[in-house]
Design an enzyme around this catalytic site. Structure first.
Site, short mmCIF file in Angstrom:
data_model
loop_
_atom_site.label_atom_id
_atom_site.label_comp_id
_atom_site.label_asym_id
_atom_site.label_seq_id
_atom_site.Cartn_x
_atom_site.Cartn_y
_atom_site.Cartn_z
N ASP A 114 0.84 -1.19 0.00
CA ASP A 114 0.00 0.00 0.00
C ASP A 114 0.89 1.25 0.00
O ASP A 114 1.71 1.39 -0.90
CB ASP A 114 -0.97 -0.05 1.20
N TYR A 222 -2.82 11.21 1.66
CA TYR A 222 -3.75 11.41 0.54
C TYR A 222 -3.74 12.86 0.08
O TYR A 222 -3.91 13.14 -1.12
CB TYR A 222 -5.14 10.92 0.93
N HIS A 282 -6.57 -7.26 0.23
CA HIS A 282 -5.54 -6.23 0.10
C HIS A 282 -4.41 -6.39 1.11
O HIS A 282 -3.26 -6.08 0.82
CB HIS A 282 -6.20 -4.85 0.27
#
Length: 303
Positions: A114, A222, A282
């Site tokens: 990630d 982000y 994930h």
């Protein structure tokens, strides 16, 4: 004793140590375990170093595992109290090189998933000679391209836009219940909608994110990565040379965020990638630590 305190006590009892390393104005928390070839373990979002505990305990007989909290996460600090758009992959990469310098490691392997996979890519471009190899877990990379923003995929990536809002962290942290509800969604959904994976970890994660600054610290990624993400969605991201560092990929067949078929362009960004698909979502390292440990043992053991 909170769930997080108990988990940290259990990790310490197993021999995992923690230390603080000052990198300029930033104090980075680092967990260490084992002896042997050094491996740097880079967590993603919404995670902190403790997610690596099962993998660390399985590899400590052959490797020295170094698992930092990335800036703004876990027990690593934040340079600013509010939203911070400087936590880019390049910034994280420089942090990690500084950490490994401080620990006296010139060359080392990297495992990243990630956000950690973004950081491993940045490290591979910055100083490839320092990396013996990289093991990637469900990897976001520029080859995802416009597919990542297709209408049918927006239901999976909405949070990346929400978390850029200046009040998002305050809203999610407004109560323990709100925090639990939010992070439980990602932990369960990204692990193939299997709530059993993080059932014993949920309160540990809530304890972590209810610490002052930790929700915003994660959200800063982000905010920081948004410009480049937009460029790759628009197919305008400048192309970098292919990564020459030996690279191995493990991809979850049930990953809703980065579907396995989107690994199809790895060869455009890595010179010699090899990929295997595993029956996880994930969080490959959390869902299948035995597989990740065995892959790491085989891959880094021969480098």
């Amino acid at each position: 004793m909170t769930a997080l305190e108990k988990a940290l006590a259990d990790a310490a009892a197993a021999g995992i140590t923690q230390q603080k390393i000052d990198i300029g104005p930033l104090r980075i928390n680092v967990a260490r375990f084992g002896k042997g070839k050094p491996l740097l373990l880079l967590h993603g979002w919404p995670e902190f170093w403790l997610v690596w505990r099962p993998v660390m305990l399985k590899l400590g007989d052959s490797f020295e595992l170094i698992a930092p909290d990335l800036r703004g996460c876990g027990d690593t600090g934040k340079p600013t109290p509010g939203p911070d758009a400087s936590a880019t992959a390049d910034r994280h990469a420089l942090d990690m090189f500084d950490v490994m310098d401080a620990l006296g490691f010139d060359r080392f392997g990297v495992i990243g998933g990630d956000v950690g996979a973004y950081v491993a890519q940045a490290m591979s471009h910055h100083a490839p000679r320092r990396l013996t190899g990289t093991l990637y877990l469900c990897t976001p990379y520029p080859g995802l391209g416009h597919r990542y923003g297709q209408p049918g995929h927006l239901i999976e990536v909405w949070y990346q836009y929400f978390q850029q809002l200046p009040w998002a962290a305050e809203l999610i942290g407004s109560s323990r219940d709100a925090c639990r509800l939010y992070f439980q969604h990602f932990l369960n959904h990204w692990s193939g909608d299997n709530p059993a994976v993080f059932a014993e970890w949920l309160e540990i994660y809530v304890d972590n994110f209810m610490k002052a600054g930790n929700i915003q610290g994660g959200f800063d990624w982000y905010l920081s990565s948004a410009p480049n993400r937009r460029l790759w969605l628009e197919s305008k991201l400048p192309t970098k040379p292919r990564i020459e560092v030996p690279s191995r990929f493990l991809w979850g067949r049930r990953d809703p965020l980065i579907p396995p078929e989107w690994s199809d362009r790895l060869g455009e960004y890595w010179a010699h990638p090899s990929v295997s698909f595993v029956d996880t979502g994930h969080f490959v390292h959390a869902e299948a630590p035995d597989i990740v440990a065995e892959e790491a043992r085989m891959f880094f053991g021969r480098l």
